[in-house]
Design an enzyme around this catalytic site. Sequence first.
Site, mmCIF file in Angstrom:
data_model
loop_
_atom_site.group_PDB
_atom_site.id
_atom_site.type_symbol
_atom_site.label_atom_id
_atom_site.label_comp_id
_atom_site.label_asym_id
_atom_site.label_seq_id
_atom_site.Cartn_x
_atom_site.Cartn_y
_atom_site.Cartn_z
ATOM 1 N N TYR A 103 44.234 51.118 37.597
ATOM 2 C CA TYR A 103 44.699 49.823 38.088
ATOM 3 C C TYR A 103 43.546 49.016 38.683
ATOM 4 O O TYR A 103 42.693 49.565 39.369
ATOM 5 C CB TYR A 103 45.763 50.030 39.166
ATOM 6 C CG TYR A 103 46.338 48.734 39.667
ATOM 7 C CD1 TYR A 103 47.343 48.090 38.963
ATOM 8 C CD2 TYR A 103 45.850 48.128 40.822
ATOM 9 C CE1 TYR A 103 47.859 46.878 39.397
ATOM 10 C CE2 TYR A 103 46.369 46.921 41.265
ATOM 11 C CZ TYR A 103 47.368 46.300 40.550
ATOM 12 O OH TYR A 103 47.885 45.103 40.979
ATOM 13 N N TRP A 105 41.702 44.653 39.037
ATOM 14 C CA TRP A 105 41.540 43.306 38.520
ATOM 15 C C TRP A 105 40.330 43.132 37.610
ATOM 16 O O TRP A 105 40.271 42.169 36.850
ATOM 17 C CB TRP A 105 41.438 42.322 39.685
ATOM 18 C CG TRP A 105 42.754 41.761 40.075
ATOM 19 C CD1 TRP A 105 43.868 42.468 40.423
ATOM 20 C CD2 TRP A 105 43.097 40.375 40.155
ATOM 21 N NE1 TRP A 105 44.892 41.596 40.727
ATOM 22 C CE2 TRP A 105 44.440 40.309 40.583
ATOM 23 C CE3 TRP A 105 42.412 39.191 39.936
ATOM 24 C CZ2 TRP A 105 45.110 39.096 40.767
ATOM 25 C CZ3 TRP A 105 43.077 37.987 40.131
ATOM 26 C CH2 TRP A 105 44.410 37.954 40.543
HETATM 27 N N1 LIG Z 1 41.284 34.521 48.015
HETATM 28 C C1 LIG Z 1 42.066 35.455 47.463
HETATM 29 N N2 LIG Z 1 43.191 35.098 46.812
HETATM 30 C C2 LIG Z 1 43.989 36.052 46.276
HETATM 31 C C3 LIG Z 1 43.650 37.424 46.327
HETATM 32 C C4 LIG Z 1 42.456 37.782 47.024
HETATM 33 O O1 LIG Z 1 42.097 38.969 47.115
HETATM 34 N N3 LIG Z 1 41.696 36.783 47.558
HETATM 35 N N4 LIG Z 1 44.455 38.366 45.722
HETATM 36 C C5 LIG Z 1 45.394 37.905 44.694
HETATM 37 C C6 LIG Z 1 46.436 38.903 44.456
HETATM 38 S S1 LIG Z 1 46.060 40.257 43.509
HETATM 39 C C7 LIG Z 1 47.686 38.776 44.905
HETATM 40 S S2 LIG Z 1 48.850 39.952 44.515
HETATM 41 C C8 LIG Z 1 48.099 37.636 45.728
HETATM 42 C C9 LIG Z 1 48.844 38.094 46.965
HETATM 43 O O2 LIG Z 1 49.713 37.107 47.387
HETATM 44 P P1 LIG Z 1 50.547 37.362 48.716
HETATM 45 O O3 LIG Z 1 51.102 38.715 48.724
HETATM 46 O O4 LIG Z 1 51.477 36.229 48.888
HETATM 47 O O5 LIG Z 1 49.344 37.227 49.772
HETATM 48 P P2 LIG Z 1 48.947 37.886 51.147
HETATM 49 O O6 LIG Z 1 47.725 37.165 51.563
HETATM 50 O O7 LIG Z 1 48.861 39.354 51.063
HETATM 51 O O8 LIG Z 1 50.149 37.499 52.102
HETATM 52 C C10 LIG Z 1 50.511 36.148 52.309
HETATM 53 C C11 LIG Z 1 50.927 35.953 53.737
HETATM 54 O O9 LIG Z 1 52.148 36.610 54.023
HETATM 55 C C12 LIG Z 1 52.248 36.700 55.432
HETATM 56 N N5 LIG Z 1 53.091 37.822 55.828
HETATM 57 C C13 LIG Z 1 52.735 39.099 55.987
HETATM 58 N N6 LIG Z 1 53.784 39.848 56.389
HETATM 59 C C14 LIG Z 1 54.828 38.995 56.488
HETATM 60 C C15 LIG Z 1 56.200 39.147 56.863
HETATM 61 O O10 LIG Z 1 56.697 40.237 57.179
HETATM 62 N N7 LIG Z 1 56.964 38.039 56.843
HETATM 63 C C16 LIG Z 1 56.478 36.823 56.505
HETATM 64 N N8 LIG Z 1 57.310 35.794 56.517
HETATM 65 N N9 LIG Z 1 55.194 36.651 56.159
HETATM 66 C C17 LIG Z 1 54.388 37.719 56.148
HETATM 67 C C18 LIG Z 1 50.843 36.902 55.927
HETATM 68 O O11 LIG Z 1 50.614 36.066 57.045
HETATM 69 C C19 LIG Z 1 49.979 36.564 54.732
HETATM 70 O O12 LIG Z 1 48.900 35.691 55.015
HETATM 71 O O13 LIG Z 1 46.970 36.892 46.160
HETATM 72 C C20 LIG Z 1 46.055 36.594 45.106
HETATM 73 N N10 LIG Z 1 45.109 35.652 45.628
HETATM 74 N N1 LIG Z 2 46.737 47.088 52.765
HETATM 75 C C1 LIG Z 2 46.831 46.370 51.658
HETATM 76 N N2 LIG Z 2 46.295 46.851 50.520
HETATM 77 C C2 LIG Z 2 46.377 46.143 49.392
HETATM 78 C C3 LIG Z 2 47.007 44.871 49.371
HETATM 79 C C4 LIG Z 2 47.572 44.386 50.582
HETATM 80 O O1 LIG Z 2 48.146 43.277 50.641
HETATM 81 N N3 LIG Z 2 47.433 45.156 51.703
HETATM 82 N N4 LIG Z 2 47.072 44.160 48.204
HETATM 83 C C5 LIG Z 2 47.069 44.943 46.971
HETATM 84 C C6 LIG Z 2 46.968 44.110 45.776
HETATM 85 S S1 LIG Z 2 48.120 42.859 45.621
HETATM 86 C C7 LIG Z 2 46.059 44.353 44.792
HETATM 87 S S2 LIG Z 2 46.205 43.475 43.319
HETATM 88 C C8 LIG Z 2 45.034 45.392 44.917
HETATM 89 C C9 LIG Z 2 43.678 44.969 44.301
HETATM 90 O O2 LIG Z 2 42.907 46.074 44.054
HETATM 91 P P1 LIG Z 2 41.756 46.097 42.926
HETATM 92 O O3 LIG Z 2 42.127 45.227 41.792
HETATM 93 O O4 LIG Z 2 41.447 47.520 42.632
HETATM 94 O O5 LIG Z 2 40.546 45.441 43.712
HETATM 95 P P2 LIG Z 2 39.175 44.830 43.197
HETATM 96 O O6 LIG Z 2 38.273 44.775 44.375
HETATM 97 O O7 LIG Z 2 39.438 43.546 42.488
HETATM 98 O O8 LIG Z 2 38.631 45.929 42.195
HETATM 99 C C10 LIG Z 2 38.077 45.628 40.971
HETATM 100 C C11 LIG Z 2 36.879 46.524 40.722
HETATM 101 O O9 LIG Z 2 36.452 46.288 39.378
HETATM 102 C C12 LIG Z 2 35.042 46.139 39.358
HETATM 103 N N5 LIG Z 2 34.719 45.319 38.181
HETATM 104 C C13 LIG Z 2 34.671 43.972 38.058
HETATM 105 N N6 LIG Z 2 34.383 43.628 36.786
HETATM 106 C C14 LIG Z 2 34.252 44.781 36.094
HETATM 107 C C15 LIG Z 2 33.972 45.083 34.729
HETATM 108 O O10 LIG Z 2 33.798 44.211 33.885
HETATM 109 N N7 LIG Z 2 33.921 46.409 34.379
HETATM 110 C C16 LIG Z 2 34.103 47.405 35.279
HETATM 111 N N8 LIG Z 2 34.039 48.657 34.851
HETATM 112 N N9 LIG Z 2 34.377 47.140 36.568
HETATM 113 C C17 LIG Z 2 34.456 45.856 36.969
HETATM 114 C C18 LIG Z 2 34.705 45.503 40.674
HETATM 115 O O11 LIG Z 2 33.348 45.705 40.998
HETATM 116 C C19 LIG Z 2 35.692 46.212 41.613
HETATM 117 O O12 LIG Z 2 35.126 47.397 42.100
HETATM 118 O O13 LIG Z 2 44.857 45.728 46.302
HETATM 119 C C20 LIG Z 2 46.083 46.099 46.927
HETATM 120 N N10 LIG Z 2 45.827 46.652 48.238
HETATM 121 MO MO LIG Z 3 47.689 41.763 43.648
#
Ligand SMILES: Nc1nc2c(c(=O)[nH]1)N[C@H]1C(S)=C(S)[C@@H](COP(=O)(O)OP(=O)(O)OC[C@H]3O[C@@H](n4cnc5c(=O)[nH]c(N)nc54)[C@H](O)[C@@H]3O)O[C@H]1N2
Ligand SMILES: Nc1nc2c(c(=O)[nH]1)N[C@H]1C(S)=C(S)[C@@H](COP(=O)(O)OP(=O)(O)OC[C@H]3O[C@@H](n4cnc5c(=O)[nH]c(N)nc54)[C@H](O)[C@@H]3O)O[C@H]1N2
Ligand SMILES: [Mo]
Length: 753
Positions: A103, A105
Amino acid sequence: MYRQQLSHWGSFTAATTPEGLDVVADPGDPDPAPLLRNVPAALDERVRVLAPHVRKGWLDGRGERGRDEYVPVSWAEAVELAAGELDRVRRTCGNEAIYGGSYGWGSAGRFHHAQSQVHRFLNVIGGYTRSVNSYSFGASTPLLRHIVGSDDPISRPTAWPVLAEHTEHFVCFGGIPAKNSQVNSGGISKHAVAGHLRRARERGARFTLISPLRDDLAPELGARWLAPVPGTDTALMLALSHVLVERGWHAEEFLRTHCAGFDEFWKYLSGKADGVPKSPQWAEEICGIDSATIVGLAESVATRRTMVTLSWSLQRARYGEQALWAGIALACVLGQVGLPGGGFGHGYGSMAGIGAHPLPYQLPTLPQGENPVREYIPVARIADMLLNPGQEYEYDGERRRYPDIRLVYWAGGNPFHHHQDLARLTEAFRRPEAVIVHDPFWTATARHADIVFPATTTLERNDLGCAREDRALIAMHQVVPPLGESRSDFEIFAALAEELGLGEEFTEGRDEWRWLEHLYEQWRQRFDPGLDFRQFWEAGRIELAGGPDDQVLYDRFRAAPDAHPLPTPSGRIELFSQRIDSFGYADCPGHPTWLVPEELEIPPGTGEFPLFLVANNPGTRLHSQLDHGATSAESKLHDREPLRIHPADAASRGLSTGDIVRIGSATGSALAAVVISDDVRPGVVQLATGAWFDPSAPEVATCIHGNPNAVTRDIGTSRLAQGCTGQLSRVEVRRHQAPLPPLRTRTPPIASS
Ligand SMILES: Nc1nc2c(c(=O)[nH]1)N[C@H]1C(S)=C(S)[C@@H](COP(=O)(O)OP(=O)(O)OC[C@H]3O[C@@H](n4cnc5c(=O)[nH]c(N)nc54)[C@H](O)[C@@H]3O)O[C@H]1N2
Ligand SMILES: Nc1nc2c(c(=O)[nH]1)N[C@H]1C(S)=C(S)[C@@H](COP(=O)(O)OP(=O)(O)OC[C@H]3O[C@@H](n4cnc5c(=O)[nH]c(N)nc54)[C@H](O)[C@@H]3O)O[C@H]1N2
Ligand SMILES: [Mo]
């Protein structure tokens, strides 16, 4: 020369200059992402894997994953070792003993997409145990399948231009944070969310933000901020529904014609079922929002075209299914589902592309082949699987068994960023016989591998870039030669396939360039943009015609529920699901239910861990990627991740901005740097995900850098979905008095001899 490129957070051009890589945002992007400033760090050799490496103790059976040093080896040697392990495991234990869920990104780009490459390769060699669902909306996927029959509320909710024009009241559970709409999976050439919100505001729309953080909605929108106790949205939503029905403000007709099970749901809401009416007074006790405010909000939404937005974060917590289901039920009680600007959507602002109309045709796509192995796990159960082979668990109405994994393969993800309870994951990663990782960087996951292959970044290769929610196909032109001895994932897998006698099957005789031409030309047969591959490559991009921008979720279903039924057992939105009810799960009953998560068993503000930790997605980077980049690094203090805390909570602990604290939970601990801010609710601290996990001083803390997954709990949302629950934990924060141990994340773990 400046060359065209694409990242998950925007399109840009880049060129090498004497000062390093210069990155220029796409001039056609109305709102380029601050994250672009991280890009030059992709070429920082100090943190790159520059040659294949093998863990020192692996060959002689000494040393432990996560604590060992690495020795560089030749490509020939690394390929022989990795191919040997894959072959040994598949011969002795079968292909299901290979875990290839992998898993993560990775990077933008249709051909070099690491997930596609690793799955194609593992399929060619006979298959692998895969993962299902995501960390993003792990609870939502199975739940939505039951209650609305598809993931349309995520993949095709009402389009942004419709909201900008019609919505009168945005009720934003979890906000629509500007930080998150920087990013879109696969890329984005025009960031449009902030503009749509601004237009709605200029038209006079009102905004209610329901979140522990004030900055989950842009200040210019003038939102009313309600900050319930984290994890209690379900109670608030149920109370809103209760008021609406009690006062006769509900859509009786819609509930009867378009929903199934309202009667059952009302028995619970009214208290007939359990003696507890889910009234505003009841909710006030749980979520800390006073009952008069709840009634006032109910009145406002009942009299206006209202969009209930449900962020993904709501369901990334224990019993996360309930918040989504209760939010959908609230929208149904209001009865505006299917009307322009009304109803609900799941994930507006969670990513830039949610609410953009997806392209109505396929994009150029690398074929992944067929996986003959049927075995899978819900993605966030990785540590459970590795620690408990053969153990039974429940998922979505099934009793399943964890497979016995001997080899773990990861390319394009960072489980030591994304998974919960990283100390437990460390134990879990010690179980398999072999761990193989591709990454450009010495991430914590690379540091838990036996064989590390150095992957290139997008800057070092050619590709085609595009996302389904965007409108441009981008020619991603190589900017610099591969760093050190690194190779693309494709070249690494081609070498392994060759070693296993399957080279032709994997490559089909094509190199990178021929694959790009092939994927483009295949795509062009179905959708003709008027340019052949060479012309496209020179032009650098093609603007794509999209679908209409006036899509309204469930408008056809609204107009004629019998002619356009939903793919659910009843054909309607299920407020009570017989199917879910039949599973008999106390942690996910048959209708939206307030279940007290373990985090609330001890009243907030009391006990050993009085504070709530919100571990949300970071504004300064994408997950753990380019954590050493400029935007990310500038947000840190003393090299540690910032922890935001309310002034009152800081004062009672004697903390000032810049202090180093130790965050402790029942799971583990992390160091972080204090930032005092009244943008966080009292009783809440916020620490974004993504600081590179640094376990090098366990006597001080599980992670000395500030990765919140050192303190989060590794448990599924419920037996229904087994989703990730990383968003919320209970913690205490104390000043760290002792000397600050130096970070090791910037020092590759390479043996000195
Ligand atoms: N810059 C940036 N953008 C991203 C990402 C990133 O790593 N960096 N990750 C991307 C990915 S993979 C995903 S899945 C999305 C995630 O999208 P989301 O899951 O919507 O994003 P989060 O920032 O985890 O949470 C959004 C907000 O929810 C609020 N929150 C937390 N707990 C609660 C609660 O119990 N109730 C309520 N009402 N609010 C709460 C927090 O204040 C938080 O800032 O974002 C995407 N966009
Ligand atoms: N506590 C907590 N944990 C969370 C979340 C949260 O809200 N709270 N959010 C979750 C969510 S929504 C998500 S989506 C996950 C995200 O978790 P990940 O998607 O695992 O996070 P990334 O840091 O994007 O990891 C991508 C990795 O791929 C590598 N990479 C980039 N390009 C390439 C390529 O071309 N080839 C190879 N081989 N590697 C590459 C990067 O260097 C990096 O190490 O985290 C989750 N974890
Ligand atoms: Mo995510």
